[in-house]
Design a protein around this motif. Structure first.
Motif, PDB file in Angstrom:
ATOM      1  N   GLY A  23      43.780  50.889  12.010  1.00 56.94           N
ATOM      2  CA  GLY A  23      42.725  51.770  12.633  1.00 56.94           C
ATOM      3  C   GLY A  23      41.237  51.115  12.499  1.00 56.94           C
ATOM      4  O   GLY A  23      41.021  49.960  12.219  1.00 56.94           O
ATOM      5  N   ASP A  24      40.232  52.154  12.079  1.00 56.18           N
ATOM      6  CA  ASP A  24      38.898  51.690  11.806  1.00 56.18           C
ATOM      7  C   ASP A  24      38.686  51.348  10.334  1.00 56.18           C
ATOM      8  O   ASP A  24      37.560  51.241   9.825  1.00 56.18           O
ATOM      9  N   ALA A  25      39.673  51.251   9.432  1.00 59.29           N
ATOM     10  CA  ALA A  25      39.481  50.712   7.997  1.00 59.29           C
ATOM     11  C   ALA A  25      38.976  49.325   7.843  1.00 59.29           C
ATOM     12  O   ALA A  25      38.714  49.025   6.718  1.00 59.29           O
ATOM     13  N   PRO A  73      51.524  62.065  16.559  1.00 56.10           N
ATOM     14  CA  PRO A  73      50.211  62.942  16.537  1.00 56.10           C
ATOM     15  C   PRO A  73      49.580  62.992  17.880  1.00 56.10           C
ATOM     16  O   PRO A  73      49.874  62.028  18.849  1.00 56.10           O
ATOM     17  N   PRO A  74      48.483  63.698  18.037  1.00 56.45           N
ATOM     18  CA  PRO A  74      47.961  63.862  19.251  1.00 56.45           C
ATOM     19  C   PRO A  74      47.165  62.711  19.785  1.00 56.45           C
ATOM     20  O   PRO A  74      47.217  62.349  20.797  1.00 56.45           O
ATOM     21  N   GLU A  75      46.786  61.772  18.862  1.00 58.18           N
ATOM     22  CA  GLU A  75      45.939  60.515  19.373  1.00 58.18           C
ATOM     23  C   GLU A  75      46.951  59.534  19.927  1.00 58.18           C
ATOM     24  O   GLU A  75      46.727  58.487  20.420  1.00 58.18           O
ATOM     25  N   TYR A  76      48.377  60.042  19.472  1.00 60.72           N
ATOM     26  CA  TYR A  76      49.382  59.007  20.213  1.00 60.72           C
ATOM     27  C   TYR A  76      50.028  59.567  21.540  1.00 60.72           C
ATOM     28  O   TYR A  76      51.002  59.347  21.988  1.00 60.72           O
ATOM     29  N   ALA A 154      44.884  51.755  19.004  1.00 63.45           N
ATOM     30  CA  ALA A 154      44.131  50.557  18.281  1.00 63.45           C
ATOM     31  C   ALA A 154      42.835  50.243  19.041  1.00 63.45           C
ATOM     32  O   ALA A 154      42.037  49.990  18.394  1.00 63.45           O
ATOM     33  N   ARG A 155      42.896  50.259  20.325  1.00 62.57           N
ATOM     34  CA  ARG A 155      41.644  49.790  21.217  1.00 62.57           C
ATOM     35  C   ARG A 155      40.568  50.980  20.828  1.00 62.57           C
ATOM     36  O   ARG A 155      39.556  50.840  20.604  1.00 62.57           O
ATOM     37  N   ARG A 156      40.921  52.236  20.667  1.00 60.70           N
ATOM     38  CA  ARG A 156      40.155  53.551  20.520  1.00 60.70           C
ATOM     39  C   ARG A 156      39.384  53.411  19.094  1.00 60.70           C
ATOM     40  O   ARG A 156      38.430  53.997  18.914  1.00 60.70           O
ATOM     41  N   GLN A 157      40.047  52.788  18.185  1.00 60.28           N
ATOM     42  CA  GLN A 157      39.646  52.592  16.706  1.00 60.28           C
ATOM     43  C   GLN A 157      38.952  51.381  16.704  1.00 60.28           C
ATOM     44  O   GLN A 157      38.654  50.898  15.543  1.00 60.28           O
TER      45      GLN A 157
END
Length: 367
Positions: A23-25, A73-76, A154-157
């Protein structure tokens, strides 16, 4: 030169799921040699989730991936990637000890298996196939939707994706890697992740890292139309001796494999006519259905480390090189748990890891 915390080589299911889990880590670049991600093993998967597939060493990864695949999860997307089918591992009368041994291998694992007669699950089964094990949890996986969901997350993050960007060279430098790509790009990375599937050892050699002996094997799948049509609720059916497996497809068709494993160099795999004929012959020795037509045939590569377990972790001999490879034919069904494990190791955040997993079991230092 653009610089990233992590560059992942390979945007198939392994690389895509790992990028999404990080993610964005960290700043991440996902590079893919082909025109589009998932062209090789991911796009050619027989697409099932079986807790017995890959053996007891793989089962914890598969089982730990189940909750995510069933209720993402909702993001998927929030909609299950699984459709329950069940599996039958069957044998002839002389295979009783093999079936007993198969059952013992999973004793205490929590995987549900019970003795069952093949004729109770497969109409048209020949009488010689009179013993079996029934696994109710086996399910089909919507591989294309899962892969797409990982790439989208992945792109979203903030993960960057570059296709047609094969890794050409990788040189260690102070603080990381200087990478050259086939599209002419030059990028820097603190960590280089090898999620290149059949090309995993080739990527290691480019980076002057000791290869682990990850060997690609060709696997053949044939789509056949049978008479009578295959029932839609037919389970995944496999031979306990490893001679074949088949599963139903829409329209009364079957996906059928002779369970072949032919060593090969990394390549764009194509089926051999001998293996297609072998698959059909083995099916005809199991059921009384007529093969009405061979409609499609294809092959994919399954890549194994020497002990047939995946390899997740930093190379002990090269700082900043991370192995995420050797997933064999079970990379799809283990992707969620493997990605969590990989992200936890990369980011040094053990809390990201599924509690049931032992990272030492899959560490490259074992070789």
């Amino acid at each position: 030169m653009n610089r990233y915390d992590i560059v992942i080589v390979g945007a198939g299911m392994a690389g895509a799921s790992l990028a999404a889990a990080i993610g964005d880590a960290a700043s991440v670049l996902l590079i893919e040699a082909e025109d589009q991600p998932g062209y090789h093993a991911t796009g050619r998967s027989a697409a099932f989730w079986s807790e017995t597939y890959g053996g007891p060493g793989v089962q914890p990864l598969t089982t730990a991936s189940g909750p995510f695949l069933n209720a993402p999860p909702p993001e998927y997307g929030g909609e299950s990637f699984l459709l329950t089918r069940g599996e039958l591992i069957m044998g002839r009368g002389e295979d009783a000890e093999l079936l007993d041994g198969f059952e013992r291998r999973f004793a205490g694992s929590g995987v549900a298996l019970r003795r069952s007669r093949p004729r109770d699950h497969v109409p048209g089964i020949l009488p010689a196939w009179n013993d079996g094990l029934w696994g109710p949890s086996c399910a089909d996986i919507d591989v294309a939707r899962l892969h797409a969901a990982c790439l989208k997350q992945a792109r979203r993050q903030g993960v960057a994706l570059r296709s047609r960007a094969e890794l050409v060279s990788a040189a260690r430098q102070s603080g990381g890697w200087a990478l050259e790509l086939a599209d002419g790009g030059q990028v820097g990375a603190a960590v280089l992740v090898d999620a290149a599937g059949a090309w995993a050892d080739a990527v290691a050699r480019l980076a002057d890292v000791r290869p682990l002996g990850i060997q690609p094997y060709r696997r053949t799948v044939v789509q056949v139309r049978v008479d009578p049509p295959a029932p839609a609720d037919l389970p995944l059916v496999s031979d306990v001796r490893g001679g074949f497996y088949f599963k139903p497809e829409p329209g009364g068709r079957l996906w059928l494999s002779p369970h072949d494993e032919t060593p090969t160099d990394p390549c764009d795999a194509a089926p051999e006519e001998f293996d297609v004929a072998l698959a059909i012959d083995r099916l005809q020795h199991a059921v009384d259905w007529r093969i009405a037509a061979v409609e499609r045939k294809w092959a994919g590569l399954r890549s194994f480390a020497p002990d047939r377990l995946p390899v997740y972790g930093f190379a002990p001999d090269t700082p900043g090189f991370f192995w995420f490879a050797g997933q064999g034919g079970f990379g799809i069904q283990t992707a969620p748990a493997a990605a969590r494990l990989g992200a936890a190791l990369l980011l040094n955040e053990p809390a990201r890891m599924a509690p049931a997993l032992d990272p030492e079991r899959y560490a490259p230092a074992r070789f």
